[in-house]
Motif scaffolding. Structure first.
Motif, PDB file in Angstrom:
ATOM      1  N   VAL A  30      35.787  31.950  39.892  1.00 23.74           N
ATOM      2  CA  VAL A  30      37.116  32.217  39.324  1.00 23.74           C
ATOM      3  C   VAL A  30      37.556  33.640  39.631  1.00 23.74           C
ATOM      4  O   VAL A  30      38.726  33.903  39.929  1.00 23.74           O
ATOM      5  CB  VAL A  30      37.097  31.971  37.805  1.00 23.74           C
ATOM      6  N   GLY A  31      36.607  34.570  39.580  1.00 26.77           N
ATOM      7  CA  GLY A  31      36.922  35.968  39.860  1.00 26.77           C
ATOM      8  C   GLY A  31      35.707  36.849  39.654  1.00 26.77           C
ATOM      9  O   GLY A  31      34.724  36.437  39.031  1.00 26.77           O
ATOM     10  N   PRO A  32      35.745  38.093  40.173  1.00 29.01           N
ATOM     11  CA  PRO A  32      34.608  39.007  40.047  1.00 29.01           C
ATOM     12  C   PRO A  32      34.303  39.333  38.588  1.00 29.01           C
ATOM     13  O   PRO A  32      35.197  39.363  37.736  1.00 29.01           O
ATOM     14  CB  PRO A  32      35.076  40.260  40.805  1.00 29.01           C
ATOM     15  N   ALA A  33      33.045  39.580  38.311  1.00 28.12           N
ATOM     16  CA  ALA A  33      32.613  39.939  36.957  1.00 28.12           C
ATOM     17  C   ALA A  33      31.290  40.678  37.044  1.00 28.12           C
ATOM     18  O   ALA A  33      30.527  40.516  38.002  1.00 28.12           O
ATOM     19  CB  ALA A  33      32.484  38.696  36.074  1.00 28.12           C
ATOM     20  N   SER A  34      31.018  41.462  36.015  1.00 28.21           N
ATOM     21  CA  SER A  34      29.748  42.185  35.929  1.00 28.21           C
ATOM     22  C   SER A  34      28.763  41.371  35.098  1.00 28.21           C
ATOM     23  O   SER A  34      29.129  40.397  34.437  1.00 28.21           O
ATOM     24  CB  SER A  34      29.969  43.551  35.283  1.00 28.21           C
ATOM     25  N   ALA A  35      27.512  41.808  35.093  1.00 25.71           N
ATOM     26  CA  ALA A  35      26.500  41.125  34.286  1.00 25.71           C
ATOM     27  C   ALA A  35      26.861  41.192  32.808  1.00 25.71           C
ATOM     28  O   ALA A  35      26.650  40.233  32.063  1.00 25.71           O
ATOM     29  CB  ALA A  35      25.130  41.759  34.534  1.00 25.71           C
ATOM     30  N   THR A  36      27.425  42.308  32.376  1.00 25.83           N
ATOM     31  CA  THR A  36      27.824  42.449  30.978  1.00 25.83           C
ATOM     32  C   THR A  36      28.929  41.466  30.617  1.00 25.83           C
ATOM     33  O   THR A  36      28.902  40.818  29.563  1.00 25.83           O
ATOM     34  CB  THR A  36      28.294  43.891  30.696  1.00 25.83           C
ATOM     35  N   GLU A  63      28.011  37.848  46.039  1.00 22.43           N
ATOM     36  CA  GLU A  63      28.078  39.083  46.813  1.00 22.43           C
ATOM     37  C   GLU A  63      28.786  40.162  46.001  1.00 22.43           C
ATOM     38  O   GLU A  63      29.499  39.863  45.034  1.00 22.43           O
ATOM     39  CB  GLU A  63      28.824  38.833  48.134  1.00 22.43           C
ATOM     40  N   LEU A  64      28.585  41.398  46.416  1.00 21.05           N
ATOM     41  CA  LEU A  64      29.186  42.534  45.724  1.00 21.05           C
ATOM     42  C   LEU A  64      30.683  42.575  46.011  1.00 21.05           C
ATOM     43  O   LEU A  64      31.101  42.577  47.161  1.00 21.05           O
ATOM     44  CB  LEU A  64      28.513  43.838  46.169  1.00 21.05           C
ATOM     45  N   ALA A  65      31.478  42.617  44.940  1.00 25.56           N
ATOM     46  CA  ALA A  65      32.931  42.694  45.089  1.00 25.56           C
ATOM     47  C   ALA A  65      33.430  44.119  44.873  1.00 25.56           C
ATOM     48  O   ALA A  65      34.536  44.466  45.288  1.00 25.56           O
ATOM     49  CB  ALA A  65      33.612  41.758  44.099  1.00 25.56           C
ATOM     50  N   GLY A  66      32.635  44.950  44.205  1.00 26.46           N
ATOM     51  CA  GLY A  66      33.036  46.328  43.932  1.00 26.46           C
ATOM     52  C   GLY A  66      32.204  46.897  42.809  1.00 26.46           C
ATOM     53  O   GLY A  66      31.302  46.236  42.261  1.00 26.46           O
ATOM     54  N   GLU A  67      32.490  48.139  42.452  1.00 28.02           N
ATOM     55  CA  GLU A  67      31.793  48.814  41.369  1.00 28.02           C
ATOM     56  C   GLU A  67      32.809  49.509  40.472  1.00 28.02           C
ATOM     57  O   GLU A  67      33.910  49.852  40.914  1.00 28.02           O
ATOM     58  CB  GLU A  67      30.785  49.834  41.913  1.00 28.02           C
ATOM     59  N   ARG A  68      32.422  49.696  39.218  1.00 26.86           N
ATOM     60  CA  ARG A  68      33.297  50.422  38.301  1.00 26.86           C
ATOM     61  C   ARG A  68      32.448  51.216  37.311  1.00 26.86           C
ATOM     62  O   ARG A  68      31.340  50.811  36.960  1.00 26.86           O
ATOM     63  CB  ARG A  68      34.223  49.468  37.554  1.00 26.86           C
ATOM     64  N   ARG A  69      32.995  52.340  36.885  1.00 23.34           N
ATOM     65  CA  ARG A  69      32.314  53.177  35.909  1.00 23.34           C
ATOM     66  C   ARG A  69      32.659  52.719  34.509  1.00 23.34           C
ATOM     67  O   ARG A  69      33.806  52.438  34.180  1.00 23.34           O
ATOM     68  CB  ARG A  69      32.742  54.633  36.074  1.00 23.34           C
TER      69      ARG A  69
END
Length: 230
Positions: A30-36, A63-69
């Protein structure tokens, strides 16, 4: 993200069959998401979700879609590598169906073996074309036809077989320089009724193993056409 990808590796196939990982794949399609973010959706600790994500990533399913702080932590945003997945018979290579083992055009199970070979071969072609960065020329017809009687169905199959046979005879060139062999598949089976629907006049429905006609000819129901490329 690919629309469909074929899984040929047995361990990758096993990874997708795990209920938790299948749920994670559905969420990430559906869309990118983090483990949290995923932990809250599936009701599992973040560490557990992260373990499953690493397994899926190792097999190329996410696959990696990006990173965020987020505060003092950098979160990895993951996404599914495809919207949907098909497991190739190659994942069970030693027990995959072999349509050459027996040929019975009126056998639903032989039709299933032919369909499995189609998934295997087209999956391998897609993988090879992607690695070579070349387009893969394919063509498919899909549709539905309602017969008034079993006699009409048999007449349709006979006429279609003759017509396709004539086309093959016209265009087949055994010794054509630079030519390439192509496989043709035709399959005709009762349409699967939605659950709870009343039986049709043909008396065949979901779960029925009534004989279905099948052979090597293109599907020629009410057509919708596609031409796939990589």
């Amino acid at each position: 993200m690919l629309e469909v990808t074929v899984i040929e590796d047995a361990s990758a196939a096993a990874a997708t069959l795990d209920p938790v990982r299948a749920r994670l794949l559905a969420e990430l399609a559906v869309g990118p998401a983090s483990a949290t973010m995923l932990a809250g959706r599936v009701g599992l600790p973040r560490q557990k979700v992260n373990y499953h994500l690493k397994t899926l990533e190792r097999h190329g399913l996410v696959e990696l879609a990006g990173e965020r702080r987020k505060g003092n932590v950098t979160e990895r945003l993951m996404r599914a590598s495809a919207a949907s997945y098909v497991i190739s018979p190659l994942a069970l290579a030693q027990v995959q169906p072999d349509p050459d083992r027996f040929r019975d055009h009126l056998s639903a199970r032989w039709m299933l073996a032919v369909a499995a070979r189609l998934v295997r071969d087209v999956g391998s072609l897609i993988t090879g074309a992607a690695r070579a960065r070349k387009r893969l020329a394919t063509y498919a017809l899909d549709g539905e036809i309602r017969f008034a009687s079993a006699a009409d169905r048999a007449a349709f199959v006979e006429e279609l077989t003759r017509g396709v046979g004539a086309l093959i005879a016209r265009y087949h060139d055994e010794h054509g320089e630079g030519g390439r062999a192509h496989r043709i598949v035709f399959a005709l089976h009762p349409t699967v009724r939605p659950e709870g629907a009343s039986p049709g006049s043909d008396g065949a429905g979901a779960g029925s193993d009534a004989p279905a006609s099948g052979g090597e000819a293109p599907a020629l129901d009410r057509p919708s056409t596609t031409s796939d490329g990589v």
